[in-house]
Design an enzyme around this catalytic site. Sequence first.
Site, PDB file in Angstrom:
ATOM      1  CE  LYS A 109      -6.410  37.941 -34.356  1.00 25.16           C
ATOM      2  NZ  LYS A 109      -8.026  37.622 -34.506  1.00 25.16           N
ATOM      3  CE  LYS A 125     -10.982  32.071 -37.278  1.00 27.44           C
ATOM      4  NZ  LYS A 125     -10.396  32.188 -35.832  1.00 27.44           N
TER       5      LYS A 125
END
Length: 369
Positions: free
Chosen positions: A165, A265
Amino acid sequence: MKIRKISVFQIDLPLSEPYFLSGGRLRFEKLDATFLKLETDNKVIGWGEATPWGHTYLPAHGPGVRAGIATLASSVLGSDPRKIEHVERAMDVCLPGHLYAKAPIDMACWDILGQVTGQSIADALGGRYERGTQVASSISTGTPDEMLDRVKRYRSRGYQVHSAKVGGDIALDLSRIDHLEKNRLPNEHMLFDANRSWSRREAIIVMNALPGLGVTFEQPVETIDDIAAIRPLTKAAISIDEALHTVADMTRIVSCNLAEAVNIKLNRVGGLTKARRIRDIALAHGIQCYVMATGGSVLADTEAAHLAQTIPETFRLGSWACQDMLTIDVAPGQGARSIEGVLTVGNSPGLGVAPDEDLLGTPVATYEL
Ligand code: MG
């Protein structure tokens, strides 16, 4: 066969350590999980789960899941759970949008369909490839050394795919990316996930500063419009995650050539029924896929692992095991587990995992015919 009863459970799933996403702009310590039990008139039980990744990540939150189910329940009770697209249509008419609240109902219907046809969900979706799916780590943002330490911890457990990230301070991002890439092993695949935190200007600066590395950037900017704007200005490979919600988003991605990869997702796109259409469009256009839970327990991971394992290996980039970041296991010993960095679904009919109801406590809501 009819859906006779819906029971809704809520528990908090604590993370083993606080999580920092995108330059620390999101920090959370637990996930608000909703588990949903569908019972049919002939006593078949299907399970679903909806666990948003905190409430600041996407327009989805725990109480919203349960409020959505309360609204949707009357449209679902009495339906045949095997006719999943009819259930999908009934939910879409009853409550436009709110995909994340529909996903656990869809998941439980697939669990039931698999059980009554004697197939795993992956086989019911069209057929399971033999090999399991590489699990991507989720490397919380930090200093370059902190992030490399996290990569090494996952590496020691067999992980070869890492989702690091980044986002926020672009000078720091450049040093993070440079440091992680220099220490990447030849068998490893590194994704730099900005979680839409860069401006268009920042994205272009970072993505063009490291041309020799051949890295992939996930969701560098906020929207599909933003991605369309930066796309001609960089040669870096792009994966789209949070901006992909619907089949219409996917058709725009392919028609405008906006990405080399997508991250499907399941909770975000409304469940397996909608996700498989997105998968099919991606595969038809040579776009590689990550398939992941948005967050949650082994149930959510296992659902994602089923869809992932229907994708040919050439096009399958990875999944996720959020379960490994939690201190509570709601279904000990069951479901798809991360073994040497790989999630593999079994032959058990349906989802192949059900939570221990003693751990879930008393339902927070029930709806019955
Ligand atoms: Mg992502």
